[in-house]
Design a protein around this motif. Structure first.
Motif, short mmCIF file in Angstrom:
data_model
loop_
_atom_site.label_atom_id
_atom_site.label_comp_id
_atom_site.label_asym_id
_atom_site.label_seq_id
_atom_site.Cartn_x
_atom_site.Cartn_y
_atom_site.Cartn_z
N ASN A 254 0.81 -1.23 0.00
CA ASN A 254 0.00 0.00 0.00
C ASN A 254 0.85 1.27 0.00
O ASN A 254 0.32 2.38 0.14
N GLY A 255 2.14 1.12 -0.13
CA GLY A 255 3.00 2.29 -0.34
C GLY A 255 3.35 3.05 0.93
O GLY A 255 3.75 4.22 0.86
N ALA A 256 3.24 2.41 2.09
CA ALA A 256 3.63 3.08 3.34
C ALA A 256 5.15 3.19 3.42
O ALA A 256 5.88 2.44 2.76
N PHE A 257 5.63 4.13 4.23
CA PHE A 257 7.05 4.17 4.56
C PHE A 257 7.21 3.21 5.74
O PHE A 257 6.69 3.45 6.83
N VAL A 258 7.91 2.09 5.49
CA VAL A 258 7.97 1.01 6.48
C VAL A 258 9.33 1.01 7.17
O VAL A 258 10.36 0.88 6.50
N LEU A 259 9.33 1.18 8.48
CA LEU A 259 10.57 1.07 9.24
C LEU A 259 10.53 -0.21 10.05
O LEU A 259 9.66 -0.40 10.90
N SER A 260 11.47 -1.10 9.76
CA SER A 260 11.57 -2.35 10.51
C SER A 260 12.62 -2.10 11.59
O SER A 260 13.78 -1.84 11.30
N ILE A 261 12.20 -2.14 12.85
CA ILE A 261 13.05 -1.66 13.93
C ILE A 261 13.44 -2.81 14.86
O ILE A 261 12.59 -3.66 15.20
N ASP A 262 14.68 -2.80 15.25
CA ASP A 262 15.21 -3.91 16.04
C ASP A 262 14.79 -3.77 17.51
O ASP A 262 15.60 -3.50 18.39
N THR A 263 13.51 -3.94 17.74
CA THR A 263 12.97 -3.88 19.09
C THR A 263 11.65 -4.65 19.08
O THR A 263 11.29 -5.26 18.07
N ASP A 264 10.92 -4.59 20.20
CA ASP A 264 9.60 -5.21 20.21
C ASP A 264 8.52 -4.14 20.01
O ASP A 264 8.83 -2.96 19.81
#
Ligand SMILES: Cc1ncc(COP(=O)(O)O)c(C=O)c1O
Ligand SMILES: N[C@@H](CCOP(=O)(O)O)C(=O)O
Length: 507
Positions: A254-264
């Protein structure tokens, strides 16, 4: 600003209304009395008395107030317009959307029931949505043109006949399939409201560059879809490697800006709260009480689907704990405005690996301690520091509620049993079903109690968990209801042998 205007529904009044529905009447989405009335012979159905016309000056409104003013019934002068960008009260507490109940009370319960019923199945914008069919109770002042909707809601209330009878000796068990929806979870109900309000604010030239959330996978899916539909940038903070592949691909697509973050999740939640105070990004998590206005309509819908009869129990899986309060609020508004005369008892169900509310409940509500949530197959509720803890406690106390927990094995077994009776539920629904199994076991829920289990996401988002279970690949889990596929040579004799074995076991 548009004045909310009620259409007078008397022209749509049913000429008869079934008062004693057998469960079969609800099994599939049945034609509603408001629709079937045209085929009902008038001779058997005397017309109801005419409605009083709506008051011409009816104007509905809502504002933010501190949640403590609701929970402690303390009058306050602190309030904010819904057009403000604000998530917290002056003392840092939660906010709540407070409706002008006196304005709503100008119409009696029968009026509201008939109005809501008359909108089922309509294509008239925006009332065909299960959320916006209750617009006067949700966001009364928004222009229909600003609404961003996928006609969410109106989800199936499924009579779990076989599951109830086979495993629980229950004949009145229902599953509210909130996960069979546009992005596959109940989050759509809240997100249509939140994104519509952002759409309105942006049209008012408020400097909002986008909308952001922390997510365990469902909020981010809903946010990105509704934002994409409205052409609004969305930003999602996801805990790396902690959500399913199906959930991850939703905001990406859907074109979101996705941040995959090293946390929970709790780490992501802390970050998005900091970021949204620094940047003009609107916060889309349920800390923002607007979301709950949409989610509460699922409770109203349940009552509507039972022809306004109140179930005895409603069981909801809990994580960040907004939804349990949303259900309470929906039921409570229906009671306060005279649509029903009582509310159901609520059960909040948590995974044992992420059970801060359960621990709090077991302490007699003495001590709340946030925890580090451990990995659970119910990954969308792997939350240790829920933002709506105060809302949840209030909802449970006011509904004579209960909190239950489920181990990994219990939730996976419950999910598999439900699937074996024709459902295809998510692990979170497995948590709620485990709670039901326990409460039936202890006799708290009786065989004849009308009980609704809220299914919160579509099972197709969690296929890996199901594959692992059915292939018996989960360490230290018996997977006792696993159903392994049989590999067989492509020759008649081998296939016959396997089939004979299978059929003799069946006999
Ligand atoms: C599938 C699913 N079920 C249940 C929940 C719990 O809802 P809440 O956070 O409102 O307690 C969530 C999200 O947290 C979810 O995504
Ligand atoms: N399960 C949720 C967790 C966040 O909940 P929210 O209701 O506060 O947005 C998710 O899918 O992200």
């Amino acid at each position: 600003m548009a004045t909310a205007h009620l259409l007078h529904p008397s022209s749509l009044l049913p000429t008869s209304k079934s008062k004693s529905p057998s469960p079969h009447h609800h099994h599939l989405r049945r034609p509603h009395p408001a629709i079937t009335c045209t085929t009902t012979p008038p001779i058997t159905s005397p017309p109801l008395p005419p409605f009083p016309p709506p008051l011409p000056a009816a104007k509905f409104s809502a504002k933010y107030v501190p949640f403590t003013s609701i929970s402690t019934a303390t009058p306050t002068s602190e309030s904010y317009s819904l057009d403000e960008v604000i998530y917290r009260s002056s003392d840092g507490g939660l906010l709540d959307v407070h409706h002008d109940m006196d304005a709503l009370r100008q119409f009696d319960g029968r009026y509201w029931r008939t109005l809501f019923d008359s909108r089922i199945g309509t294509t008239r914008w925006p009332y065909g949505s299960g959320v916006w069919s209750k617009k006067e109770w949700v966001l009364p002042e928004i222009d229909a043109a600003d609404i961003v909707s996928a006609f969410e809601g109106n989800s199936n209330l499924f009579w779990a006949e076989r599951f109830g009878k086979k495993f629980l000796q229950m004949n009145d068990l229902w599953v509210k399939h909130c996960g069979i929806s546009h992005t596959g979870s109940f989050k759509d109900l809240g997100m249509t409201v939140l994104v519509s309000q952002v759409n309105r604010l942006r049209k008012m030239n408020r400097p909002l560059v986008g909308v952001g959330c922390a997510s365990t996978g469902d909020t981010s899916a809903a946010l990105s879809a509704y934002c994409a539909a409205a052409g609004i940038p969305s930003i999602v903070f996801l805990p790396a490697n902690k959500i399913s592949m199906a959930q991850l691909v939703q905001p990406i697509a859907n074109g979101a800006f996705v941040l995959s973050i090293d946390t929970d999740f709790d780490g992501c939640m802390r970050l998005i709260r900091q970021i949204t105070t620094e940047l003009p990004i609107y916060l889309a998590n349920s800390l923002n009480s607007l979301r709950l206005e949409g989610q509460k309509t699922a409770a109203i819908e349940i009552l509507q689907q039972f022809d306004w009869e109140v179930p005895d129990w409603v069981i909801v899986p809990g994580g960040n704990l907004g939804n349990i309060y949303a259900f309470y609020k929906g039921f409570k508004m229906c009671q306060e405005l005279g649509l029903v005369d009582r509310i159901p008892r609520l059960v909040c169900a948590q995974a044992r690996n992420a059970n801060p509310l359960y621990r709090y409940y077991r302490s007699g509500w003495k001590e709340f301690t946030p925890m580090k949530a451990e990995t659970t197959f119910a990954s969308a509720i792997q939350i240790g520091d829920p933002v709506s803890i105060d809302r949840a406690v209030y909802a449970l106390q006011k509904s004579n509620g209960i909190v239950e927990e489920a181990t990994e094995e219990e939730l996976m077994d419950a999910m598999a049993l439900a699937d074996s009776t024709g459902m295809f539920v998510c692990p979170h629904t497995g948590v709620a079903l485990s709670a039901l199994i326990k409460l039936r076991g202890s006799g708290t829920i009786r065989p004849t109690d009308r009980t609704v289990v809220v299914s919160t996401a579509h099972g197709l988002k969690f296929t890996q968990a199901k594959v692992d279970y059915h292939s018996g690949r989960i360490p230290e889990m018996e997977c006792r209801h696993g159903n392994r596929p049989v590999s067989v040579k492509a020759e008649f004799g081998s296939v016959m042998d396997e089939l004979k074995k299978f059929l003799s076991e069946k006999r």
